[in-house]
Write an enzyme that holds these catalytic residues in place. Structure first.
Site, short mmCIF file in Angstrom:
data_model
loop_
_atom_site.label_atom_id
_atom_site.label_comp_id
_atom_site.label_asym_id
_atom_site.label_seq_id
_atom_site.Cartn_x
_atom_site.Cartn_y
_atom_site.Cartn_z
N LYS A 110 -9.45 -5.52 11.14
CA LYS A 110 -10.54 -4.84 10.43
C LYS A 110 -11.83 -4.77 11.25
O LYS A 110 -12.56 -3.78 11.17
CB LYS A 110 -10.82 -5.53 9.09
CG LYS A 110 -9.67 -5.37 8.10
CD LYS A 110 -10.02 -5.98 6.76
CE LYS A 110 -8.83 -5.89 5.82
NZ LYS A 110 -9.13 -6.41 4.49
N GLY B 204 -5.09 -11.26 -7.95
CA GLY B 204 -5.43 -10.51 -6.74
C GLY B 204 -4.93 -9.07 -6.70
O GLY B 204 -5.34 -8.30 -5.83
N ALA C 46 -14.11 -18.05 4.30
CA ALA C 46 -15.19 -17.38 5.03
C ALA C 46 -14.59 -16.36 6.00
O ALA C 46 -15.17 -16.07 7.04
CB ALA C 46 -16.03 -18.41 5.78
N GLY C 47 -13.41 -15.85 5.65
CA GLY C 47 -12.79 -14.81 6.47
C GLY C 47 -13.30 -13.43 6.08
O GLY C 47 -14.31 -13.31 5.36
N SER D 49 0.81 -1.22 0.00
CA SER D 49 0.00 0.00 0.00
C SER D 49 0.84 1.28 0.00
O SER D 49 0.48 2.25 -0.68
CB SER D 49 -0.97 -0.01 1.19
OG SER D 49 -1.93 -1.01 0.98
N ARG E 179 -12.96 -24.44 5.29
CA ARG E 179 -12.44 -25.55 6.10
C ARG E 179 -13.23 -25.69 7.40
O ARG E 179 -13.63 -26.77 7.79
CB ARG E 179 -10.95 -25.27 6.38
CG ARG E 179 -10.29 -26.26 7.28
CD ARG E 179 -8.87 -25.84 7.55
NE ARG E 179 -8.78 -24.54 8.22
CZ ARG E 179 -7.66 -23.98 8.64
NH1 ARG E 179 -6.52 -24.60 8.46
NH2 ARG E 179 -7.66 -22.80 9.24
N THR E 180 -13.47 -24.56 8.09
CA THR E 180 -14.25 -24.59 9.34
C THR E 180 -15.72 -24.36 8.98
O THR E 180 -16.11 -23.25 8.58
CB THR E 180 -13.74 -23.49 10.30
OG1 THR E 180 -12.34 -23.65 10.45
CG2 THR E 180 -14.43 -23.58 11.65
P1 NAP Z 1 -8.88 -14.32 7.34
O1 NAP Z 1 -10.04 -13.53 7.80
O2 NAP Z 1 -7.78 -14.67 8.29
O3 NAP Z 1 -9.46 -15.70 6.71
C1 NAP Z 1 -8.57 -16.73 6.31
C2 NAP Z 1 -9.33 -17.77 5.50
O4 NAP Z 1 -8.39 -18.74 5.02
C3 NAP Z 1 -10.38 -18.53 6.33
O5 NAP Z 1 -11.46 -18.86 5.51
C4 NAP Z 1 -9.58 -19.79 6.72
O6 NAP Z 1 -10.40 -20.91 7.02
C5 NAP Z 1 -8.82 -20.05 5.46
N1 NAP Z 1 -7.66 -20.91 5.68
C6 NAP Z 1 -6.52 -20.59 6.34
N2 NAP Z 1 -5.69 -21.66 6.35
C7 NAP Z 1 -6.34 -22.67 5.69
C8 NAP Z 1 -6.00 -24.01 5.37
N3 NAP Z 1 -4.82 -24.55 5.72
N4 NAP Z 1 -6.91 -24.77 4.68
C9 NAP Z 1 -8.10 -24.23 4.30
N5 NAP Z 1 -8.47 -22.95 4.58
C10 NAP Z 1 -7.60 -22.20 5.27
O7 NAP Z 1 -8.16 -13.61 6.10
P2 NAP Z 1 -8.79 -12.62 5.02
O8 NAP Z 1 -8.63 -11.23 5.47
O9 NAP Z 1 -10.15 -13.09 4.64
O10 NAP Z 1 -7.76 -12.83 3.81
C11 NAP Z 1 -7.74 -14.05 3.08
C12 NAP Z 1 -6.67 -13.94 1.99
O11 NAP Z 1 -7.02 -12.91 1.07
C13 NAP Z 1 -5.28 -13.54 2.51
O12 NAP Z 1 -4.33 -14.31 1.79
C14 NAP Z 1 -5.14 -12.07 2.17
O13 NAP Z 1 -3.80 -11.69 1.94
C15 NAP Z 1 -5.95 -12.00 0.88
N6 NAP Z 1 -6.53 -10.66 0.68
C16 NAP Z 1 -6.27 -10.03 -0.50
C17 NAP Z 1 -6.81 -8.77 -0.72
C18 NAP Z 1 -6.51 -8.06 -2.01
O14 NAP Z 1 -6.67 -6.84 -2.05
N7 NAP Z 1 -6.12 -8.76 -3.06
C19 NAP Z 1 -7.64 -8.15 0.23
C20 NAP Z 1 -7.91 -8.85 1.42
C21 NAP Z 1 -7.35 -10.11 1.62
P3 NAP Z 1 -10.83 -21.24 8.55
O15 NAP Z 1 -12.05 -20.39 8.82
O16 NAP Z 1 -11.11 -22.69 8.51
O17 NAP Z 1 -9.66 -20.87 9.42
#
Ligand code: NAP
Length: 276
Positions: free
Chosen positions: A71, A239, A130-131, A22, A153-154
């Site tokens: 967030k 992304g 589902a994050g 950023s 996964r969850t």
């Molecule tokens: P988050 O709230 O921490 O959610 C993480 C997600 O990944 C959950 O659904 C989690 O599942 C899953 N996960 C983690 N480890 C896993 C595994 N070993 N097997 C299966 N599922 C797994 O994160 P977030 O903010 O949503 O971000 C998710 C991703 O998007 C990150 O890599 C982030 O860098 C990227 N992102 C990109 C942008 C962009 O502008 N391009 C913006 C935001 C985020 P569980 O619920 O089972 O733990």
């Protein structure tokens, strides 16, 4: 640019944040428009960011981005918030703080750019994860598609995500082959793609011809899922577009100026060591 007492300060706050792109993006746009402002990255390592964010309000920055894992705390600590999770803060003239979420609309902007026909081609969307990002994308997509399946996964979190939109459904994580086969748009929004190109065996062979495949992870820029989808001749969306367009919308909220997305992409590709 000379930094003075009048220089407006903006930041991204999160943990980890040292490798955030950023600052490259926003300082590039600040220079493009000759603004007296600077954008920095501030690490905030705490399980509960709300007290620190509330204290930050008094410093009256010009703007703030909030990233993982703060967030939800940012939405709670603001004086008003557009959503339950916020990635943008703006200080108002009266000193109060408004919170916004530009992630979901930023994702739609990137789809519009990379897969312009997506609105007419998408009836069923599948969101993996589902994050916070999956929820924001689901909320933004919901009005434009018939159904959104969330696979996570969850399971309990998939159910919360599916209940967050009127046309949401949950899909079992061990039922991905069926989900991949039914979707017109697949959005990978877990952290899994960050683990390395071949870490996950997604059922790419099941994806229907004409489907669009997006991965919101941008390091690596072409994830294993996107590479396999491209090799099958499917439309892919990386992304970086979501990162850029959530930033475009942040910049507009702070400065009332729409910055140049293409310039940001060139700068970010250089920062990632990728050829444009
Ligand atoms: P988050 O709230 O921490 O959610 C993480 C997600 O990944 C959950 O659904 C989690 O599942 C899953 N996960 C983690 N480890 C896993 C595994 N070993 N097997 C299966 N599922 C797994 O994160 P977030 O903010 O949503 O971000 C998710 C991703 O998007 C990150 O890599 C982030 O860098 C990227 N992102 C990109 C942008 C962009 O502008 N391009 C913006 C935001 C985020 P569980 O619920 O089972 O733990």
């Amino acid at each position: 640019m000379t930094i003075s007492a009048a220089t407006q300060v903006l930041a991204v706050i999160g943990d980890p944040v040292a490798h955030s792109l950023s600052p490259v993006m926003h300082n590039g746009w600040i220079a493009d428009h000759g603004l007296d402002a600077v954008y920095v990255a501030l690490p905030l390592k705490t399980a509960d960011a709300e007290p620190a964010l509330k204290a930050l309000k008094a410093l009256h920055l010009h703007g703030l981005n909030i990233t993982v894992p703060h967030k939800a705390a940012a939405a709670r600590a603001a004086d008003r918030s557009q959503a339950d999770v916020a990635n943008v803060w703006r200080w108002e003239l009266d000193g109060s703080v408004s919170a916004f979420n530009t992630d979901g609309d930023g994702f739609l902007d990137s789809l519009d750019e990379s897969a312009p026909a997506w609105r007419t081609r998408t009836s069923r969307a599948l969101v993996l994860g589902a994050g916070g990002a999956a929820l924001a994308i689901g909320a933004a997509l919901s009005p434009f598609v018939d159904t959104i399946h969330f696979a996570n996964r969850t399971v309990a979190r998939a159910e919360v995500a599916s209940a967050s939109v009127p046309n949401g459904r949950s899909l079992r994580w061990d039922d991905l082959e069926r989900g991949f086969g039914a979707a017109d748009l697949i959005v990978q929004a877990t952290t899994l793609s960050m683990s390395g190109d071949d870490a996950v065996e997604w059922p790419v062979a099941n994806i229907r011809a004409g489907a669009i495949v997006a991965d919101i992870v941008y390091q690596p820029l072409e994830t294993g899922l996107l590479r396999a989808a491209r090799e099958r001749g499917l439309t892919t969306v990386d992304g970086l577009g979501m990162l850029i367009y959530q930033g475009v919308r942040s910049f507009e909220l702070w400065f009332g100026i729409k910055p140049d997305a293409a310039k940001a992409r060139a700068r970010l590709l250089a920062a990632l060591g990728e050829t444009p």
